[in-house]
Write a protein that holds these residues in place. Structure first.
Motif, mmCIF file in Angstrom:
data_model
loop_
_atom_site.group_PDB
_atom_site.id
_atom_site.type_symbol
_atom_site.label_atom_id
_atom_site.label_comp_id
_atom_site.label_asym_id
_atom_site.label_seq_id
_atom_site.Cartn_x
_atom_site.Cartn_y
_atom_site.Cartn_z
ATOM 1 N N LYS A 101 20.540 36.714 26.219
ATOM 2 C CA LYS A 101 21.969 36.384 26.110
ATOM 3 C C LYS A 101 22.640 37.221 25.026
ATOM 4 C CE LYS A 101 21.039 32.084 25.080
ATOM 5 N NZ LYS A 101 19.581 32.030 25.110
ATOM 6 N N THR A 102 22.029 37.213 23.842
ATOM 7 C CA THR A 102 22.608 37.970 22.739
ATOM 8 C C THR A 102 22.648 39.452 23.070
ATOM 9 O OG1 THR A 102 21.865 36.343 21.147
ATOM 10 C CG2 THR A 102 22.350 38.524 20.297
ATOM 11 N N THR A 103 21.589 39.939 23.682
ATOM 12 C CA THR A 103 21.535 41.340 24.075
ATOM 13 C C THR A 103 22.715 41.689 24.972
ATOM 14 O OG1 THR A 103 19.136 41.157 23.986
ATOM 15 C CG2 THR A 103 20.039 43.094 25.084
ATOM 16 N N MET B 108 31.544 35.128 21.768
ATOM 17 C CA MET B 108 31.020 34.166 20.797
ATOM 18 C C MET B 108 29.528 33.954 21.016
ATOM 19 S SD MET B 108 34.108 31.404 20.979
ATOM 20 C CE MET B 108 34.582 31.797 22.661
ATOM 21 N N ASP B 109 28.747 34.206 19.983
ATOM 22 C CA ASP B 109 27.297 34.047 20.092
ATOM 23 C C ASP B 109 26.858 32.780 19.367
ATOM 24 O OD1 ASP B 109 24.653 34.315 20.480
ATOM 25 O OD2 ASP B 109 24.413 36.224 19.425
ATOM 26 N N GLU B 110 26.621 31.734 20.129
ATOM 27 C CA GLU B 110 26.223 30.445 19.575
ATOM 28 C C GLU B 110 27.007 30.105 18.317
ATOM 29 O OE1 GLU B 110 22.159 29.487 19.591
ATOM 30 O OE2 GLU B 110 21.599 31.160 20.874
ATOM 31 N N PRO B 111 28.330 30.067 18.423
ATOM 32 C CA PRO B 111 29.140 29.902 17.210
ATOM 33 C C PRO B 111 28.971 28.534 16.573
ATOM 34 C CG PRO B 111 30.519 29.725 19.152
ATOM 35 C CD PRO B 111 29.161 30.124 19.630
#
Ligand SMILES: Nc1ncnc2c1ncn2[C@@H]1O[C@H](COP(=O)(O)OP(=O)(O)OP(=O)(O)O)[C@@H](O)[C@H]1O
Ligand SMILES: [Mg+2]
Lengths: 277, 343
Positions: free
Chosen positions: B42-44, B157-160
């Motif tokens: 996901k982050t990638t 937004m990455d796991e904000p």
């Protein structure tokens, strides 16, 4: 912390404290103390007054300060980009750090002699300059302030690089990315994020380099001439050649005061650049 | 046409391929969540869209233009980091103003917009503080304000919310959703919290090992999973191997099931949630009947959960407390025909 841990803590720092007190603070105090009294034992500032009256000492004082500041500035300029590269981009961090620190493995004496070979009238530097035609006769870069500055930089650049790498490694990569995503170019990111956050390393490095330059003895002795003495070599001259320990002590006290003043000056400037440190 | 389109993206770290021919489309104004287990990429994916890294192959189109190699600082995408990544040496005001300063806005404009945005995230009066003087939730809101103030074309937004406590998480996700809808921002939201994801999103993309298994609305993901992986992921615990037959499907033991979903052919897998299976004493006449024996009963407070051994494997059944069965008892199960999902 509970009482027992506190006691143990004190016991553990005790040997170090005793050492510092008896071999550093006490002698230092005696040194400072004697400079304020004349032979008869009454208080006087005459020693300092006379010292600062002499043009010879004035020249030495200014030269010391100037060379140390210039060397510190050049170390910062040279050290910053290389540290940043090593800390952030390099895959061969360990090897490059080893290279950076490598000069510290040889003694300042040997390094100074190498510079004598390189910078002399018939040395590599002059031959090269003459071959490419930048100069027709050898320029004098040995036994003067140029060679001393070069010697200082080589001697202390590793300290600057190590201090900077330590701090830069701890700047999270996300901060650079955040700056970029907000529209900052590489240069902008450097200016607004990397530089201010590297200030603590720059402060440590500069204080170390400046103190090092000001107090170094071997390098100015071997790479400087008789007309380019600095505080450290003058102390030696007073104490060993002239046997005047009081004069030597006065110079030493001046040196300490300068170091403290410049260090706090550097701190002050950095606080303005990065208010959170 | 979709606003954002990833076409056959392959990406990874060094030689390590993480995303394999990934395709993704996001429409203008919608909030899409990337949901998946830890390490699925996901982050990638998000960092690739942001421009923090470039794909090994494939294309990234944004608003019809090829963005694959557009440098990070020219994309005008807002990014909210899991770690917030606030600039520690700047005040809250300067943090939020950073993007505007980089855009060379005038100082009065900066002043107005920063204060407006801080008010939006309920942080007025904090502008002179430094990030370390704020709580986690406040920092999170600064990070959000900093990304919003530049009027981004896309908000990433990455796991904000993952560093916040459960209560605040629920509050903040509502706030984020409100702001996103108020300004019609297109957004991609990474999370591995299923509830959060369903609550906040217009669309959900379920990721598994570097590919997107299903991209759908939250309710379709929840009720009509396409694959066994997703079914597992959204809480289907009972899986049956069935073969199609006249008007329904048969199990290995000859039991017959009807399903409301359109008829499929051949061997297939079906699944059903624990709460969609009725439990009754052995021999009760029920539709879609499957007999078994209780192995374990577990008290869950409001309900009982039974693990039932049947000819088609172990079934997990969730039932109310009207009648309590005990381990060893033989029972009859009834699988609700409108709740059977065919994969
Ligand atoms: N910098 C890196 N170098 C090498 N491999 C990496 C790097 N970052 C991530 N990976 C690998 O890439 C894969 C996907 O990582 P990614 O961070 O995209 O996962 P994720 O879906 O965001 O997981 P999580 O929910 O835990 O954040 C993982 O297997 C991880 O080990
Ligand atoms: Mg992640």
């Amino acid at each position: 912390m509970n009482k027992k841990a506190l006691t143990i803590g004190w016991l553990m720092v005790l040997p170090g404290c005793l050492f510092v007190v008896f071999f550093m603070l006490v002698p230092l105090f005696l040194l400072v103390f004697r400079t304020f009294f004349d032979e008869g034992g009454s208080f006087t500032l005459n020693g300092y007054w006379e010292m600062f009256q002499s043009t010879y000492f004035q020249q030495v004082f200014v030269r010391s300060l100037k060379l140390s500041l210039i060397s510190t500035a050049i170390c910062a300029l040279l050290g910053f980009p290389s540290s940043y590269y090593i800390a952030k981009y390099s895959r061969h961090k360990g090897m490059l750090m080893a290279f950076a620190v490598f000069p510290m493995f040889t003694s300042p004496v040997i390094r100074s002699f190498s510079w004598i070979v390189l910078l002399g009238k018939k040395g590599i530097v002059n031959s090269a300059l003459m071959t490419i035609g930048l100069t027709s006769k050898p320029i004098s870069i040995l036994y003067n302030e140029v060679s001393m500055t070069i010697g200082f930089i080589q001697l202390f650049l590793p300290l600057m690089i190590l201090s900077l790498i330590g701090v830069m490694e701890n700047i999270p990569e996300d901060l650079n990315l955040a700056a970029g995503s907000l529209g900052a170019t590489k240069l902008g990111t450097f200016r607004h994020v990397v530089l201010p956050l590297s200030i603590p390393g720059l402060v440590t490095g500069s204080v170390l380099v400046f103190t090092g330059c000001l107090t170094a003895y071997t390098t100015p002795q071997l790479l400087g001439g008789t007309d380019t003495r600095v505080l450290a070599t003058v102390i030696y001259q007073y104490a060993m050649s002239l046997g005047d320990w009081t004069q030597a002590s006065i110079v030493a006290v001046v040196m300490i005061v300068v170091t403290v003043c410049v260090s706090s000056g550097i701190n002050g400037i950095s606080r303005r650049l990065n208010p959170t440190i | 046409m979709a606003l954002l389109e990833l076409q056959d993206i392959t990406a990874g770290y060094d030689k390590n391929v993480i995303l394999k021919n990934l395709n993704l489309q996001v429409e203008k104004g919608e909030l899409l969540s990337l949901l998946g287990s830890s390490g699925c990429g996901k982050t990638t994916t998000l960092r690739l869209i942001a421009g923090f890294s470039e794909p090994m192959s494939g294309k990234f189109l944004f608003d019809g233009k090829d963005y694959t190699h557009v440098p990070l600082h020219k994309r005008n995408f807002g990014f909210v980091f899991q770690s917030y990544a606030l600039f520690p040496h700047m005040t809250i005001f300067d943090n939020v103003a950073f993007g505007l300063r980089m855009r060379k806005c005038s100082s009065s404009e900066i002043q107005n917009q920063v204060m407006e945005t801080l008010e939006l995230v309920d942080l007025k009066g904090y502008e002179k503080r430094f990030p370390k003087e704020l709580s986690g939730g406040q920092r999170q809101r600064v990070a959000l304000a900093r990304a919003l103030v530049i009027k981004p074309d896309l908000l990433l937004m990455d796991e904000p919310l993952s560093n916040l406590d459960a209560k605040l998480r629920v509050k903040m996700r509502v706030e984020i959703r409100k702001l996103q809808q108020k300004f019609g921002i297109t957004a991609i939201y990474v999370t591995h919290d299923q509830e959060e994801c369903f609550a906040i999103s217009d669309k959900v993309a379920i990721m598994n090992q570097g590919i997107i298994e299903q991209l759908d609305t939250p309710d379709r993901i929840y009720n009509r999973p396409n694959t066994e992986f997703i079914a597992h992921f959204v809480g289907f615990e009972n899986f049956l191997d069935l073969t199609s037959a006249e008007g329904g499907y048969t199990g290995a033991d000859g039991s017959f099931f009807r399903a409301d979903a359109p008829q499929k052919q051949g061997r297939l897998k079906a699944c059903i949630r624990p709460e969609d299976i009725q439990i009754a004493p052995l021999g009760t006449d029920v539709p879609n009947r499957l007999d078994g024996q209780i192995m374990v009963e577990t008290f869950l407070g409001k309900r009982y959960q039974y693990n039932v051994k049947t000819a088609l494997g172990e079934m997990v059944v969730s039932a109310d407390q009207e009648h309590i069965y005990h381990s060893g008892e033989s029972v009859t199960l009834s699988l609700a025909s409108n709740k059977i999902i065919l994969l």
